[in-house]
Design an enzyme around this catalytic site. Sequence first.
Site, PDB file in Angstrom:
ATOM      1  N   SER A  63      -0.600   4.703  -7.939  1.00 22.98           N
ATOM      2  CA  SER A  63       0.239   5.738  -7.347  1.00 22.98           C
ATOM      3  C   SER A  63      -0.339   7.141  -7.425  1.00 22.98           C
ATOM      4  CB  SER A  63       1.619   5.728  -8.022  1.00 22.98           C
ATOM      5  OG  SER A  63       1.505   5.978  -9.414  1.00 22.98           O
ATOM      6  N   HIS A 103       3.328   0.933  -3.441  1.00 25.80           N
ATOM      7  CA  HIS A 103       2.696   1.808  -2.459  1.00 25.80           C
ATOM      8  C   HIS A 103       1.881   1.052  -1.417  1.00 25.80           C
ATOM      9  CE1 HIS A 103       3.726   5.567  -4.580  1.00 25.80           C
ATOM     10  NE2 HIS A 103       3.639   4.805  -5.658  1.00 25.80           N
ATOM     11  N   LYS A 154       9.806   3.918  -0.258  1.00 23.65           N
ATOM     12  CA  LYS A 154       8.561   4.583   0.164  1.00 23.65           C
ATOM     13  C   LYS A 154       8.328   4.276   1.641  1.00 23.65           C
ATOM     14  CE  LYS A 154       6.838   4.851  -4.530  1.00 23.65           C
ATOM     15  NZ  LYS A 154       8.094   4.432  -5.187  1.00 23.65           N
TER      16      LYS A 154
END
Length: 452
Positions: free
Chosen positions: A212, A240, A271
């Site tokens: 990250s 991610h 996200k």
Amino acid sequence: MATDTPASARFSPQSSASFTHLEDLLTQRERVGRYRRRLTLDSPQGPHVNLAGQEAGAGMRPLLNFTANDYLGLANHPALVEAGCRAAREFGVGSGSAHLINGHQRAHHHLEARLAELTGRPRALLFSTGFMANLGVIDALASASREAGRSLEIFHDRLNHASLLDGARLASSGTTAVRSRRFHHRDIEDLERQLTRSRADDTLVISDGVFSMDGDCADIAGLSQACARHGAWLMIDDAHGLGVLGEHGEGLVGRDTPLADVPVLVGTLGKALGSSGAFVAGSDALIESLIQLARPYIYTTAQPPHVAAATLAALEIVAREPQRRERLQARVQQFREGCTHLLAGSGLALGLPSADREAFSAALTPIQPLILGSEARALAWSAALRERGVLVSAIRPPTVPAGSSRLRFTFSAEHTAEDIATLLDALEAVLAAEKTQPHSSSPTISSEGVTP
């Protein structure tokens, strides 16, 4: 601009004396440039944002936003907004209870099935946040080993997300049955050396998929092969990577990856998917065990059903619009090529240094760090970019190791080529301005609004 309480107003004269050490701690953090304050947005999340306190027509323009994790630009997508509103009108705005009482709605059930399908796993289980998902999985697996009278040793990458590090630390606290160890970042040989020495009955290897703060990717094949050789479970947190990587947006762990290779897969919905929450995907035995043992799942109110409905709409867009992933990668590539030219001869480069350079260069992830070294320099660059209309987070210890403070640039499919050109121009101006400053001078630093 709305900000958090200033240091001078944190404690009233009537504050209990027992809290004076907290004031000392906060003062120390502020003195060394590690104090954190929140930004307050006055607009939806997107490639351009307004900060609260900016007056319309007062000459203040929206800031070009390179701080968010809204990788596919779905956080304010009309389809998600409409799906959420429609579900809220039908089911209300709160689930009212935990999943195991009566808070598990039809939308939750459908979302779990769709996430299992996306990741190619038999089942998936929703959690309210990614942090809770990671804590829940690690604690549940540790509890299962303890209840069976077995020992567990956890091995995790040094640069894993804080939720993974904390999960391992908490699971191994106060017991000799569970131990936790770190291996060097992306170092399969170091991991294998530690696995060879382990005498635990059960072993669990944990890694981020896309790291990250660093933007590089785990070696999934290398990790799974090492785990197979030593009879270890492998847990990947692909927060991610989900929605961004993979042929279908399934993430770094491909849909066709055998369950035995990655038996525990964690993903987040807040996200690339633009909503909120997280999930764990795996076998029927894993999911049923989490339902029985994962305390962050058992003792938490279920996410609102309209959030699940919005996420289902996001999954439809991921399946229907692969061009979003293509646009995102094009913007990342444009930025990287621009930085190669811009940073030449400056001693700076995107990504982690030396041994990790090859892994970083191989993956076009939406996280692109520029390592600047000191906290002061990272804060100064972040402030200078904001003066030029660009919002970028300065990331400092303890989020990253000392001496590796950085700017963390994150990109969205909604960014345009012109947006990237503006960012590169702003970076060029900041770099040029720094060259004109005497090396002995220390810039005036403000941590206002700067995140981790």
